[in-house]
Scaffold this motif. Structure first.
Motif, PDB file in Angstrom:
ATOM      1  N   MET A 174      -1.563  -2.890  -3.439  1.00 25.65           N
ATOM      2  CA  MET A 174      -0.796  -4.136  -3.529  1.00 25.65           C
ATOM      3  C   MET A 174      -1.040  -4.848  -4.856  1.00 25.65           C
ATOM      4  O   MET A 174      -0.409  -5.868  -5.149  1.00 25.65           O
ATOM      5  N   SER A 175      -1.969  -4.333  -5.660  1.00 27.36           N
ATOM      6  CA  SER A 175      -2.295  -4.974  -6.930  1.00 27.36           C
ATOM      7  C   SER A 175      -1.138  -4.836  -7.920  1.00 27.36           C
ATOM      8  O   SER A 175      -0.366  -3.878  -7.886  1.00 27.36           O
ATOM      9  N   ASN A 176      -1.043  -5.815  -8.822  1.00 23.85           N
ATOM     10  CA  ASN A 176      -0.030  -5.773  -9.881  1.00 23.85           C
ATOM     11  C   ASN A 176      -0.475  -4.919 -11.068  1.00 23.85           C
ATOM     12  O   ASN A 176       0.329  -4.609 -11.941  1.00 23.85           O
ATOM     13  N   VAL A 177      -1.758  -4.578 -11.105  1.00 25.03           N
ATOM     14  CA  VAL A 177      -2.301  -3.758 -12.192  1.00 25.03           C
ATOM     15  C   VAL A 177      -2.115  -2.293 -11.820  1.00 25.03           C
ATOM     16  O   VAL A 177      -2.610  -1.833 -10.792  1.00 25.03           O
ATOM     17  N   SER A 178      -1.394  -1.548 -12.646  1.00 18.98           N
ATOM     18  CA  SER A 178      -1.066  -0.156 -12.319  1.00 18.98           C
ATOM     19  C   SER A 178      -2.311   0.706 -12.154  1.00 18.98           C
ATOM     20  O   SER A 178      -2.348   1.604 -11.300  1.00 18.98           O
ATOM     21  N   MET A 179      -3.358   0.452 -12.963  1.00 16.36           N
ATOM     22  CA  MET A 179      -4.585   1.237 -12.858  1.00 16.36           C
ATOM     23  C   MET A 179      -5.235   1.057 -11.485  1.00 16.36           C
ATOM     24  O   MET A 179      -5.681   2.022 -10.857  1.00 16.36           O
TER      25      MET A 179
END
Length: 456
Positions: free
Chosen positions: A140-145
């Motif tokens: 659910m994170s916005n950071v692709s990593m």
């Protein structure tokens, strides 16, 4: 001597590889010693070790075949899968030891293995599923990593559960039965002691957890970027010398856009020069260069800027005749954009953030009609690290609620689901307390350890 960001990254990579190899050797020794303390025959020790080697090899090889790149975060994947493999294998071996008699008959052992795996199917699957749910929340994170890390670990964990079940069927059918040492079936006196003192122990755990929960407000989110190497490391010392004496390390590109203006106008050049000087006075700025610096002419009273458009045009013409016009790196061809190249010292995040906000305020004061844009590693490195760290630290807690709901259906009791879920808060909250007391700056490397504690 070598220094700078690439040298720091290279030395850190070498150091991490050495530390990883050392920790693997030490961990394998401790793990093998623990197995010998639990099992009294060679079979009980070899089965978990073979499971680790074979299942991890297949899982990592499959990821490589799928073209999934291994970054710093995914380098922890073998550790995560190994914990799952060991817990599944040891749990199964304990149950297998109780249910079977070593008759030497392969068919009988095969049937006993299937019976044990069938009996433990829900237990083992839930162990893998709850861990996967924990890491799946990171998707659910916005950071692709972070998102890729969560998806890969969650999927690999379920794959490892499946491969471990397949591995145990032939191994337990052909190898001698693992035998437990006598002490494993003796009374757990520490458990009995805790039961006798359950009330004070429960109160102590609750009070400690509440104190640690409140202390999350005191977590140190103010790290530096390049202080990971040992203090005596030559690359770190050289880099710190460059940082302090040669104008900083972190590039920060501040671009101002004014399509109706002319940055080569003497008045605008004067404002740009004063703006650049104001930036240089900020405490965490090592250096700042703008287009105005290339138009200054030496005089008896010091450098001065052009006083007329004609003088500016003459200097601009001379600069354009060079093989590589330096002004072209700081001024757009149509004069609508100009760039100020700022280099920050390797200071804590909040200090640099304060100076970046101050630069924006100064730009609004000197050029109220211009629009601002920023770029460079100095504009994203701290923010990216902070986003990654926060997602890793706070991205798991909601998964415990989902796991509690699943366990409530499995146990058919919300009370048992509550009892099974609550202990998962204690270890991470205690870790939070330690981080707050030591005021350890939260970086992705620290946050990964935290995520492992919660996710497992």
């Amino acid at each position: 001597e070598f220094g700078g960001i690439p040298a720091i990254q290279a030395d850190l990579s070498i150091l991490l590889n050495k530390e990883l190899l050392r920790s693997l050797i030490i961990s394998f020794f401790i793990f093998t010693t623990g197995l010998f303390l639990v099992f009294k025959n060679f079979s009980g020790v070899m089965i978990p070790i073979l499971a680790l080697l074979s299942v991890n090899t297949i899982a990592v090889g499959l990821l490589a075949k799928l073209g999934i790149p291994f970054n710093v975060m995914l380098s922890t994947l073998p550790v995560l899968t190994s914990l799952t493999i060991v817990s599944l294998v040891v749990h199964t071996l304990f149950r297998y030891n109780d249910k079977t008699i070593d008759s030497g008959n392969t068919v009988s052992k095969f049937n006993s293995t299937l019976e044990v795996l069938k009996e433990l199917f829900v237990d083992n699957f839930l162990a893998a599923l709850t861990t996967s749910i924990g890491f799946l929340m990171l998707a659910m994170s916005n950071v692709s990593m972070i998102k890729n890390f969560g998806l890969v670990v969650a999927g690999t964990n379920l794959l490892v559960w499946f491969l471990t079940q397949l591995f145990l069927i032939p191994v337990l059918s052909y190898l001698p039965k693992p035998e437990l040492r006598r002490w494993t079936s003796s009374q757990a006196y520490w458990g009995l002691w805790l039961l006798r003192h359950k009330k004070p122990f429960f109160v102590a755990v609750c009070v400690t957890s509440i104190v640690c929960l409140v202390s999350t407000l005191g977590l140190n989110w103010n790290p530096r970027l390049f202080d990971d190497l040992p203090s005596g490391n030559s690359t770190r010392l050289t880099t710190e010398k460059i940082d302090q004496n040669f104008g900083g390390l972190l590039n920060y590109e501040f671009v101002m856009v004014d399509k109706k203006g002319d940055w080569l106008d003497p008045k605008n050049l004067g404002q740009l020069s004063r703006f650049t000087q104001a930036i240089k006075k900020l405490p965490n700025v090592g250096s700042a260069i703008s287009a105005a610096d290339f138009f200054k002419q030496p005089t008896d009273r010091g450098a001065r800027l052009p006083a007329s458009v004609r003088e500016t045009s003459e200097i601009s013409l001379m600069l354009s005749m060079s093989a590589n016009n330096p002004v072209s790196h700081y001024l757009a061809d149509d004069n609508s954009r100009t760039r100020i190249h700022v280099r920050f010292h390797d200071s804590p995040y909040r200090s640099i953030q304060h100076d970046q906000n101050k630069i924006s305020e100064l730009a609004t004061r000197y050029f109220p009609k211009a629009r601002h844009e920023v770029g460079g590693i100095g504009s994203i490195a701290h923010q990216l690290n902070n986003s990654i760290s926060r997602d890793l630290v706070f991205g798991f807690w909601q998964s415990l609620l989902l796991i509690a709901v699943i366990l409530a259906f499995v146990f058919r009791s919300f009370m048992w689901a509550f009892v099974a879920t609550i202990p998962n808060f204690v270890a991470p909250l205690f870790l939070v307390g330690v981080l707050v007391i030591t005021q350890t700056p939260i970086k992705p490397s620290i946050a990964i350890v935290f995520s492992i504690v919660i996710g497992l």
